[in-house]
Each structure stands twice: as C-alpha cells, then as structure tokens.
Enzyme design. Structure first.
Site, PDB file in Angstrom:
ATOM      1  N   TYR A  58       0.987  -1.868   0.334  1.00 25.47           N
ATOM      2  CA  TYR A  58      -0.044  -0.016   0.259  1.00 25.47           C
ATOM      3  C   TYR A  58       0.694   1.047   0.183  1.00 25.47           C
ATOM      4  O   TYR A  58       1.768   1.404   1.492  1.00 25.47           O
ATOM      5  CB  TYR A  58      -1.544   0.089   1.186  1.00 25.47           C
ATOM      6  N   HIS A 124       0.408 -12.159   1.320  1.00 24.14           N
ATOM      7  CA  HIS A 124      -0.972 -11.042   0.188  1.00 24.14           C
ATOM      8  C   HIS A 124      -1.650 -12.025  -0.658  1.00 24.14           C
ATOM      9  O   HIS A 124      -3.264 -11.741  -0.806  1.00 24.14           O
ATOM     10  CB  HIS A 124      -0.556  -9.494  -0.065  1.00 24.14           C
ATOM     11  N   SER A 203     -13.425  -5.333   2.668  1.00 23.56           N
ATOM     12  CA  SER A 203     -14.607  -4.610   1.738  1.00 23.56           C
ATOM     13  C   SER A 203     -15.351  -5.053   1.467  1.00 23.56           C
ATOM     14  O   SER A 203     -16.792  -5.237   1.688  1.00 23.56           O
ATOM     15  CB  SER A 203     -14.060  -4.572   0.404  1.00 23.56           C
ATOM     16  N   ARG A 207     -16.832  -1.795  -1.123  1.00 21.59           N
ATOM     17  CA  ARG A 207     -16.094  -0.668  -2.024  1.00 21.59           C
ATOM     18  C   ARG A 207     -16.647  -0.059  -2.109  1.00 21.59           C
ATOM     19  O   ARG A 207     -16.724   1.709  -2.909  1.00 21.59           O
ATOM     20  CB  ARG A 207     -15.618  -1.232  -3.644  1.00 21.59           C
ATOM     21  N   GLY A 208     -17.570   0.384  -1.331  1.00 23.50           N
ATOM     22  CA  GLY A 208     -18.384   1.399  -1.305  1.00 23.50           C
ATOM     23  C   GLY A 208     -19.682   1.595  -1.811  1.00 23.50           C
ATOM     24  O   GLY A 208     -20.678   2.379  -1.913  1.00 23.50           O
ATOM     25  N   ALA A 211     -22.025   1.710   0.533  1.00 22.21           N
ATOM     26  CA  ALA A 211     -22.148   2.769   1.616  1.00 22.21           C
ATOM     27  C   ALA A 211     -22.206   3.779   0.995  1.00 22.21           C
ATOM     28  O   ALA A 211     -22.833   4.922   1.635  1.00 22.21           O
ATOM     29  CB  ALA A 211     -21.050   2.829   2.318  1.00 22.21           C
ATOM     30  N   GLY A 212     -23.652   3.693  -0.292  1.00 16.32           N
ATOM     31  CA  GLY A 212     -23.793   5.352  -0.730  1.00 16.32           C
ATOM     32  C   GLY A 212     -22.483   5.833  -1.805  1.00 16.32           C
ATOM     33  O   GLY A 212     -23.380   7.150  -2.708  1.00 16.32           O
TER      34      GLY A 212
END
Length: 336
Positions: A58, A124, A203, A207-208, A211-212
């Site tokens: 990251y 990973h 997630s 990935r949103g 979540a709007g």
C-alpha cells in the site's frame, strides 16, 4: 477510549470491527492530507478499534509509515497486521512468494513500522509458482526468530488454507466478504470455523457500493474501481438496481447501508471480523456503531433475495488481477 465487543484473532483479542487502512494512501484516487489521515486513525483508537490492517504494497510502503506514525503517539494497546508477497520492487509491483522475497519484505515492514515485532503477517496473495508450504515456512522462521507473532493468508481457497495449516497453525484468513461478495460461503468460512481460524472480511461495504459512495462510474484518477468490471458500465447501472433495493431495506430498519452491511457480516459468524476502510471520521463513527446493532432474523432472507444470482454483474477484479486470486468462484460467476 470506548470499549467495543471483542473477537479472537489467533492469539490476540481484538475489537469486533477493525480498520482497513489501505485507502488512506492507496488505490482510491488522491489520498487525504497526512494530518487528516492521522486524525482518522486517532479517532479509530478513541472509538475502541484495536485492529489495524496495512500492507507492504500500500502506497509503496507509505501506508505502513503513516499507520506507525499515527499509532506511535497513542498509549492504547493495538494489534497491527501487515502483508507480504505483494510488494513494490524497483518501483514495480511484484508478486513473489519465495522465502527470500518474503523475508526481505517483512524486514522492510519492520523498518517502516518502527518495530522489532509485528503481531500478524499475511501472505497477501498465493504465488502459484511457489508451493504454499515454502511460503508459509518462511513466515514460520520469522515467527521462530521473534519477528512476527502469527501467520495469516489473504484471498486463498479452502484447499490452500488446509495445506498451509498442515505446515503451521494459521491465525487468520482475509478475503473480501459482504452481502454482494459471497465467495467465502462456498468453502472458506466453513474451513476457518472448523480449523479455528479467524476470518477477516475486507471491503464489507463492497468498496463503497453498499455505503452510498458509488452512483456512477466517474472515478478519480488511480481509483482501482475504474478497472473493476462490476463498477464500470454497462454493469454498474444494472448493479445499482439491486443496491437501490438494499438501500431502501436499510432505511426501513433505521440503519445506513454501511451499518447494515457491517452488522450483517458480523452476524454471519463469531469468527468473522470485518475491517471497513474510510477516509471520513463521520463514516468511521457510523461503521463502529454497527458493532452493537442487532438484526431481525427475516432481514437475512431479504438481503439474499436482493442479491440473488444475476443481481450483480461483472467480475470482482480485472483479468490480470483476478489471475492472482485463489478463492473459489460461484457457479456462473461472471469473470469477464
């Protein structure tokens, strides 16, 4: 510091909701200012989060440095996890599960995290060119040297998990899991339950999508969703039909869509620990509130009906990234 419900993560007892730190400087467009990211990490500690998840990959190591800088000023005990195998070498993304590469990456993580011991290190991804036994063996040696406390796996199948477990007890398996992404239900959740392994759900708000945060495919530069088939057209417009029904369900129960998704994930098993990520303190506070939200029994069937087969089109990853995933695929799952 608030006290949250706790769950077991290998030898550790952690908050039932952790924090995925990736998006603070990786994968979702322009990152927040460092001061804002540190403020969010501090607020997470205040809210009772004790599990923080990062990785060598990251931000070319900057995520580990950021998390270390933020947590260094706090006295509260936390459990910090990171990942190896995926890394950047000479400025290029690298997947290498060879023991020497794993050792090199973990040594780099120790340096960036400013510590001589990391609680848990995940592989990973599965490097299909290297037997999983060899990759796990490298982490076993690092554990024996006192440099790590426990071993984890990320995005791996039940068969691979069992092979790894035969080498050394696995503390945690991390994979994507939410009302939208059900792949772990095929075999991994049951394998983890049987073997006494924690399942860390990354997630958990898709990935949103739950979540709007995703209403059209107008992503910022360097946002990984722009390369994910289910987040691009024509799939996105189709998928938002199911999301709209889900959002309405959450509203009827007095919850935000993200809270419903996180509460749903927690309810799927006592060995499951969701690690949502966010850049917003307000959203962080909403997410943490889900730790104590009880769901009516009939809501699970309603969610299953909304996300019935065919409700979501498109693969989780672009083809090149999907090739690095070892997890099981659902019957008829669209990998295009």
């Amino acid at each position: 510091m608030t006290l949250l419900p706790t769950r077991a993560l290998g030898p550790y007892t952690v908050s039932s909701i952790g924090l995925g730190c990736m998006n603070l400087n990786h994968a979702y467009g322009v990152p927040p200012q460092e001061a804002d990211a540190i403020a969010l990490l501090h607020r997470a500690v205040d809210l009772g989060i004790t599990l923080f998840d990062t990785a060598a990959l990251y931000g070319l190591g900057d995520n580990e440095r950021l998390v270390a800088k933020a947590l260094a000023t706090r006295s509260e005990p936390v459990t910090l996890t990171t990942k190896c195998v995926l890394d950047f070498v000479d400025g290029k993304r690298s997947l290498n599960g060879a023991p020497d590469a794993i050792t090199r990456t973990v040594e780099g993580s120790l340096d960036r995290l400013g510590t001589d011991h990391i609680a848990l290190v995940y592989l990973h991804r599965l490097d299909k060119k290297v037997p999983i036994e060899e990759s796990v063996g490298a982490l076993v040696r690092l554990k024996e040297a006192g440099k790590i406390g426990a071993i984890g796996l990320s995005e791996m199948s039940a068969a691979t998990i069992r092979r790894a477990q035969a080498v050394h007890p696995i503390a945690a398996v991390q994979s994507e899991y939410s009302p939208v992404v059900r792949n772990p239900e095929l075999a991994v959740l049951d394998a983890c339950r049987e073997l006494g392994i924690a399942f860390v759900a990354f997630s958990p708000v898709a990935r949103g999508l739950l979540a709007g945060a995703v209403r059209k495919a107008d992503y910022a530069a360097h946002d990984i969703r722009a390369q994910m088939p289910r987040f691009t057209e024509p799939n996105l417009t189709h998928n938002l039909q199911a999301v709209d029904a889900y959002d309405a369900l959450a509203a009827r129960h007095g919850m935000t869509p993200a809270q419903l998704s996180i509460a749903w994930t927690l309810a799927r098993g006592e060995h499951i620990i969701p690690i949502p990520g966010t850049r917003s303190i307000r959203h962080l506070e909403e997410d943490v509130a889900a730790a104590t939200m009880a769901l009516p029994e009939d809501i699970f069937a309603e969610i299953d009906a909304i996300f019935a087969p065919g409700a979501i089109r498109g693969a989780r990853y672009a083809a090149a990234m999907q090739a690095q995933i070892d997890t099981e695929t659902l019957p008829g799952e669209d990998l295009a």
